[in-house]
Motif scaffolding. Structure first.
Motif, PDB file in Angstrom:
ATOM      1  N   ALA A   1       4.142  -1.879   8.954  1.00  0.00           N
ATOM      2  CA  ALA A   1       4.968  -0.683   8.946  1.00  0.00           C
ATOM      3  C   ALA A   1       4.259   0.661   9.016  1.00  0.00           C
ATOM      4  O   ALA A   1       4.698   1.585   9.722  1.00  0.00           O
ATOM      5  N   THR A   2       3.051   0.639   8.612  1.00  0.00           N
ATOM      6  CA  THR A   2       2.167   1.791   8.535  1.00  0.00           C
ATOM      7  C   THR A   2       1.326   1.589   9.549  1.00  0.00           C
ATOM      8  O   THR A   2       0.463   0.683   9.715  1.00  0.00           O
ATOM      9  N   LEU A   3       1.258   2.665  10.684  1.00  0.00           N
ATOM     10  CA  LEU A   3       0.199   2.686  11.439  1.00  0.00           C
ATOM     11  C   LEU A   3      -0.761   4.007  11.424  1.00  0.00           C
ATOM     12  O   LEU A   3      -1.763   4.044  11.608  1.00  0.00           O
TER      13      LEU A   3
ATOM     14  N   SER B   1      -5.048   7.926   0.550  1.00  0.00           N
ATOM     15  CA  SER B   1      -4.768   7.759   2.005  1.00  0.00           C
ATOM     16  C   SER B   1      -4.202   6.571   2.024  1.00  0.00           C
ATOM     17  O   SER B   1      -4.918   5.531   1.493  1.00  0.00           O
ATOM     18  N   ASP B   2      -2.833   6.411   2.714  1.00  0.00           N
ATOM     19  CA  ASP B   2      -2.405   5.261   3.084  1.00  0.00           C
ATOM     20  C   ASP B   2      -2.837   4.754   4.357  1.00  0.00           C
ATOM     21  O   ASP B   2      -3.203   5.623   5.186  1.00  0.00           O
ATOM     22  N   THR B   3      -3.029   3.389   4.707  1.00  0.00           N
ATOM     23  CA  THR B   3      -3.899   3.221   5.802  1.00  0.00           C
ATOM     24  C   THR B   3      -3.285   1.989   6.633  1.00  0.00           C
ATOM     25  O   THR B   3      -2.551   1.224   5.962  1.00  0.00           O
TER      26      THR B   3
ATOM     27  N   LYS C   1       0.698  -1.018  -0.061  1.00  0.00           N
ATOM     28  CA  LYS C   1      -0.021  -0.043  -0.099  1.00  0.00           C
ATOM     29  C   LYS C   1       0.759   1.350   0.018  1.00  0.00           C
ATOM     30  O   LYS C   1       0.636   2.272  -0.731  1.00  0.00           O
ATOM     31  N   THR C   2       2.089   1.261   0.792  1.00  0.00           N
ATOM     32  CA  THR C   2       2.725   2.476   0.861  1.00  0.00           C
ATOM     33  C   THR C   2       3.498   2.605  -0.407  1.00  0.00           C
ATOM     34  O   THR C   2       3.740   3.816  -0.807  1.00  0.00           O
ATOM     35  N   SER C   3       3.938   1.551  -1.003  1.00  0.00           N
ATOM     36  CA  SER C   3       4.757   1.471  -2.204  1.00  0.00           C
ATOM     37  C   SER C   3       3.793   2.228  -3.178  1.00  0.00           C
ATOM     38  O   SER C   3       4.486   3.017  -4.047  1.00  0.00           O
TER      39      SER C   3
END
Ligand SMILES: Nc1nc2c(ncn2[C@@H]2O[C@H](COP(=O)(O)OP(=O)(O)OP(=O)(O)O)[C@@H](O)[C@H]2O)c(=O)[nH]1
Ligand SMILES: [Mg+2]
Length: 387
Positions: A229-231, A255-257, A210-212
């Motif tokens: 890795a993402t909070l 939005s990244d979640t 997702k972040t990528s």
């Protein structure tokens, strides 16, 4: 001198109806969760048992064997894939002399390590207290027995546990208040964002990319090969292209979640209500999956169930089968056959992103056309129900 990482021995229960390969895959995921805590996996064992022991979950003989093996491999902690009660954990520790952590406690530990923003820290702390509260009750029952049997009140242990419970409840109340305030701030920020620009949320199983994809679409984000890795939710503007008629540039806010996982602790889902509000209020969802993962279909079911639990059954969504660069040609064909409406992407090379942008462009100015739900969105996940 750096401290040696904690060495863990993994345990999973297999009942006669559980297929072996699923239990093995679940153990592999548990190993990833352990590594996400910075710990080491020294070994693992599948304990087969048709009926569970209510006191120790596994059988006593099984536990003794597993403890011997764990010690030989230098492990000091069991990590169990199943959800155990507080008293089962304590009984296992007493019977084996090793410490014991179960899946929910492990996921909470990872979230505690990762939480940085004030909101994430408050959410994780709330989830931790909600998790510990019934466990304090377990400790209380246990102490009650020590001071003279059921029904006895006023023992020395009881007082301490009563105090602990009261303080825990107080802190839960404070945290809920703080989170309600932060939710209002978030809502105000959301409303203050460029009006008229559609908002898209990237959702999906943890480590799917997702972040990528946020980075590939917007130029920002820090992907990491690590579960959870993402909070925090990050929102960035992505350029989609030009309107074919007016030639005006078109944008969306992406939005990244936080990622989902099988048996995501319900305390965390509840505590992350505000962060996940970005998902609930998004105009559309990009459901991201690691297409090359052997359990991709199970991951999709877990995501489908979690989204329903969050009340996100209605929004238009595009399935993004990411990490397509890791697929063999036959795997690609098979995925296309199973998910004809999905976009196949690689966040690293940006392959397939034009398809994603094209789909998002169709959202502007109005919402995308509703479409038939796919099986993975409809089916019940094998995961335990949340909430
Ligand atoms: N080969 C390949 N690797 C990818 C791709 N997309 C992401 N990755 C890698 O997969 C790992 C996880 O990526 P992230 O973008 O951090 O995944 P995430 O979904 O944000 O994960 P969490 O925030 O932990 O839930 C990283 O090591 C990425 O470099 C891709 O398309 N191809
Ligand atoms: Mg991420």
């Amino acid at each position: 001198m750096t401290e040696r990482p904690l060495r863990c021995f993994l345990l999973a229960h297999q009942s006669p109806q559980d297929p072996e390969e699923i239990v093995v895959d679940h153990l592999a995921e548990l190993g990833e969760l352990v590594r996400a805590c910075g710990w080491e996996v020294s070994g693992s064992q599948i304990l087969r048992r048709p009926r569970l022991d209510p006191r120790t979950f596994f059988g006593k003989g099984q536990l003794a064997d597993a403890a011997d093996q764990a010690r030989r491999l230098g492990a000091t902690q069991f990590v169990c894939d199943d959800e155990l009660s507080g008293s089962q954990v304590r009984n296992i520790e007493k019977a084996t002399g090793l410490s014991c952590l179960e899946r929910t406690g492990l996921i909470l530990t990872i979230f505690e390590l990762r939480a940085k923003s004030r909101e994430a820290r408050a959410q994780v702390e709330l989830a931790r207290f909600e998790y510990e509260l019934p466990r304090l009750k377990g400790a209380w029952t246990h102490l009650e027995r020590q001071v003279g049997g059921v029904g006895v009140r006023g023992g020395p242990g009881e007082t301490q546990i009563e105090v602990d419970r009261r303080m825990t409840r107080q802190r839960i109340g404070q945290l809920k208040k703080e989170l309600t305030h932060l939710e209002r701030v978030r809502e105000t920020q959301r409303q203050g964002r460029a009006p008229g620009i559609p908002r898209i949320a990237l959702v999906g199983y943890t480590n799917a990319g997702k972040t990528s994809l946020l980075k590939a679409l917007t130029g920002e984000g820090e992907p990491q090969d690590m579960l959870f890795a993402t909070l925090d939710t990050t929102t960035r503007k992505a350029w989609l292209g030009h309107d074919p008629e007016t030639q005006e540039p078109r944008h969306v806010l992406v939005s990244d979640t936080v990622g989902f996982i099988r048996k995501l602790p319900h305390q965390l889902v509840a505590a992350f209500r505000s962060t996940l509000g970005e998902v609930r209020t998004a105009d559309a969802l990009l459901v991201v999956a690691d297409a090359a993962h052997p359990d991709v279909e199970d991951h999709l079911k877990v995501v489908g169930t979690t989204l329903r639990e969050l009340g996100c059954a209605e929004q238009p969504r595009l399935l993004v089968l990411n990490q397509a660069d890791r697929l063999t040609p036959p795997q690609r064909l098979e995925l296309k056959r199973r998910h004809p409406a999905a976009a196949l992407t690689c966040a690293l090379t940006k392959e397939g992103l034009d398809d994603v942008r094209g789909w998002l462009l169709d959202l502007i100015p109005g919402p995308a056309q509703p479409r038939e739900l796919e099986d993975w969105e409809r089916e019940e996940a094998s995961a335990a129900p949340l909430g």
